[in-house]
Scaffold this motif. Structure first.
Motif, mmCIF file in Angstrom:
data_model
loop_
_atom_site.group_PDB
_atom_site.id
_atom_site.type_symbol
_atom_site.label_atom_id
_atom_site.label_comp_id
_atom_site.label_asym_id
_atom_site.label_seq_id
_atom_site.Cartn_x
_atom_site.Cartn_y
_atom_site.Cartn_z
ATOM 1 N N LEU A 1 -7.685 10.684 2.057
ATOM 2 C CA LEU A 1 -7.065 12.010 1.905
ATOM 3 C C LEU A 1 -7.010 12.753 3.240
ATOM 4 O O LEU A 1 -6.011 13.414 3.549
ATOM 5 C CB LEU A 1 -7.838 12.831 0.871
ATOM 6 N N THR B 1 -4.235 11.337 5.325
ATOM 7 C CA THR B 1 -2.955 11.776 4.772
ATOM 8 C C THR B 1 -2.657 13.220 5.157
ATOM 9 O O THR B 1 -1.524 13.558 5.550
ATOM 10 C CB THR B 1 -2.955 11.626 3.238
ATOM 11 N N SER C 1 3.184 7.813 1.508
ATOM 12 C CA SER C 1 2.544 8.576 0.427
ATOM 13 C C SER C 1 2.244 7.683 -0.771
ATOM 14 O O SER C 1 1.155 7.760 -1.368
ATOM 15 C CB SER C 1 3.446 9.739 -0.002
ATOM 16 N N LEU C 2 3.206 6.819 -1.117
ATOM 17 C CA LEU C 2 3.007 5.904 -2.240
ATOM 18 C C LEU C 2 1.887 4.912 -1.940
ATOM 19 O O LEU C 2 1.088 4.578 -2.824
ATOM 20 C CB LEU C 2 4.310 5.153 -2.547
ATOM 21 N N TRP C 3 1.825 4.447 -0.684
ATOM 22 C CA TRP C 3 0.765 3.501 -0.309
ATOM 23 C C TRP C 3 -0.609 4.172 -0.353
ATOM 24 O O TRP C 3 -1.587 3.557 -0.785
ATOM 25 C CB TRP C 3 1.036 2.920 1.072
ATOM 26 N N ALA C 4 -0.675 5.429 0.076
ATOM 27 C CA ALA C 4 -1.945 6.171 0.017
ATOM 28 C C ALA C 4 -2.403 6.309 -1.432
ATOM 29 O O ALA C 4 -3.593 6.114 -1.738
ATOM 30 C CB ALA C 4 -1.766 7.551 0.655
ATOM 31 N N CYS C 5 -1.478 6.628 -2.323
ATOM 32 C CA CYS C 5 -1.813 6.746 -3.758
ATOM 33 C C CYS C 5 -2.279 5.400 -4.310
ATOM 34 O O CYS C 5 -3.248 5.335 -5.088
ATOM 35 C CB CYS C 5 -0.608 7.243 -4.550
ATOM 36 N N SER C 6 -1.598 4.317 -3.905
ATOM 37 C CA SER C 6 -1.972 2.978 -4.373
ATOM 38 C C SER C 6 -3.379 2.608 -3.913
ATOM 39 O O SER C 6 -4.157 2.014 -4.666
ATOM 40 C CB SER C 6 -0.974 1.939 -3.852
ATOM 41 N N ILE D 1 -5.854 4.672 -3.216
ATOM 42 C CA ILE D 1 -6.822 5.469 -3.989
ATOM 43 C C ILE D 1 -7.000 4.883 -5.390
ATOM 44 O O ILE D 1 -8.123 4.803 -5.909
ATOM 45 C CB ILE D 1 -6.367 6.941 -4.061
ATOM 46 N N ILE D 2 -5.905 4.421 -6.005
ATOM 47 C CA ILE D 2 -5.985 3.800 -7.331
ATOM 48 C C ILE D 2 -6.806 2.514 -7.277
ATOM 49 O O ILE D 2 -7.638 2.241 -8.150
ATOM 50 C CB ILE D 2 -4.566 3.526 -7.889
ATOM 51 N N TRP E 1 -10.420 3.401 -7.102
ATOM 52 C CA TRP E 1 -10.887 3.847 -8.435
ATOM 53 C C TRP E 1 -11.101 2.655 -9.359
ATOM 54 O O TRP E 1 -12.110 2.585 -10.070
ATOM 55 C CB TRP E 1 -9.864 4.818 -9.027
#
Length: 286
Positions: free
Chosen positions: A219, A222, A243-248, A250-251, A254
């Motif tokens: 984060l 980013t 942005s999509l890669w950062a979200c991926s 983090i997922i 998790w």
């Protein structure tokens, strides 16, 4: 045997990608025309430096690795560590001389501080593994600063210097530091069936704190890139992909916290390396 060492202990293709992205990304972010002369010299120095630190680290960890990693080339006698240390030291001296010859004393001083910072961290580790583990965040800070020093050496080069200490230059420096922290943590996560060697963040901090550290670092990187994008023009498609890669990522982190499988472990490492490269190269001029 050396090929085996480079594959397992010094993955040169991976290091080439990460180092080159950081150097080239400096030109992209500061909107400076690419200078191949500077890029290749700094890339060569980065490789010599990282190889030197890798060998010193193996020398420092020899007793620990003899117990926990007997299959490694140094541990089973395939490679002579003393000879490897001499080769790495000569390469490091040559690299520092190269920077002094081409770029002058200021660049050499920043590069020398880069080396010295790592050696101080290693000496501190030598003081005792328990001492390091009690101060893991301070040790991690030293470790992250080591590669960030390459930015100061780069910033000292004449063609870059006028732009280096702008808002963008400072933000990029901070992002480089956070990026190196991300790789440092990501490469040392363990899943619950891993053999315990006492050298991972999950063993030292526990699962919850380790995952919080990973996510907060992603984060932070980013946010820094968003701030740079607000100052300079960034390609919208590359920003969306980033942005999509950062979200991926983090997922994946998790999911790993919940499932802890070998596949997810290496997926996080791969995604972190790609995220590192994209973060550095995000601000290429469209």
């Amino acid at each position: 045997f050396m090929i085996n060492y480079f594959l397992t202990r010094f993955p040169i293709l991976l290091i080439l990608c990460t180092s080159l992205s950081q150097i080239v990304g400096t030109f992209f972010t500061l909107r400076i025309p690419i200078n191949h002369h500077i890029i290749w010299i700094f890339l060569l120095f980065s490789l010599l430096f990282l190889f030197f630190i890798r060998v010193v680290d193996d020398y420092k960890d020899k007793e620990h690795d003899n117990i926990h990693y007997p299959e490694r080339a140094i541990q089973n006698g395939q490679i002579n560590l003393n000879i490897l240390m001499k080769i790495a030291s000569i390469g490091m001296i040559f690299g520092l001389g190269l920077l002094w010859y081409f770029f002058g004393i200021i660049t050499f001083i920043f590069a020398f501080l880069w080396v010295l910072n790592n050696l101080l961290g290693i000496i501190w580790f030598w003081y005792g593994r328990d001492y390091k583990f009690k101060h893991i965040f301070l040790y991690s800070l030293l470790n992250g600063l080591s590669l960030a020093f390459v930015q100061l050496a780069l910033y000292s080069v004449t063609e870059i210097q006028p732009y280096a200490y702008s808002y963008v230059g400072v933000l990029f420096f901070l992002m480089v530091f956070c990026n190196n922290q991300l790789l440092e943590v990501a490469r040392k996560i363990r899943y619950k069936w891993d053999v315990k060697h006492g050298d991972s963040y999950m063993e030292l901090l526990g699962n919850k704190k380790s995952f919080h550290l990973l996510v907060s670092t992603v984060l932070m990187i980013t946010i820094l890139n968003v701030l740079m994008s607000a100052i300079i023009e960034t390609n919208h498609y590359s920003a969306l992909f980033y942005s999509l890669w950062a979200c991926s990522l983090i997922i994946l982190i998790w999911l790993f916290q919940k499932l802890q499988t070998r596949t997810l472990k290496y997926s996080i490492l791969f995604a972190s390396v790609v995220f590192y490269v994209i973060s550095n190269l995000l601000h290429f001029s469209s």
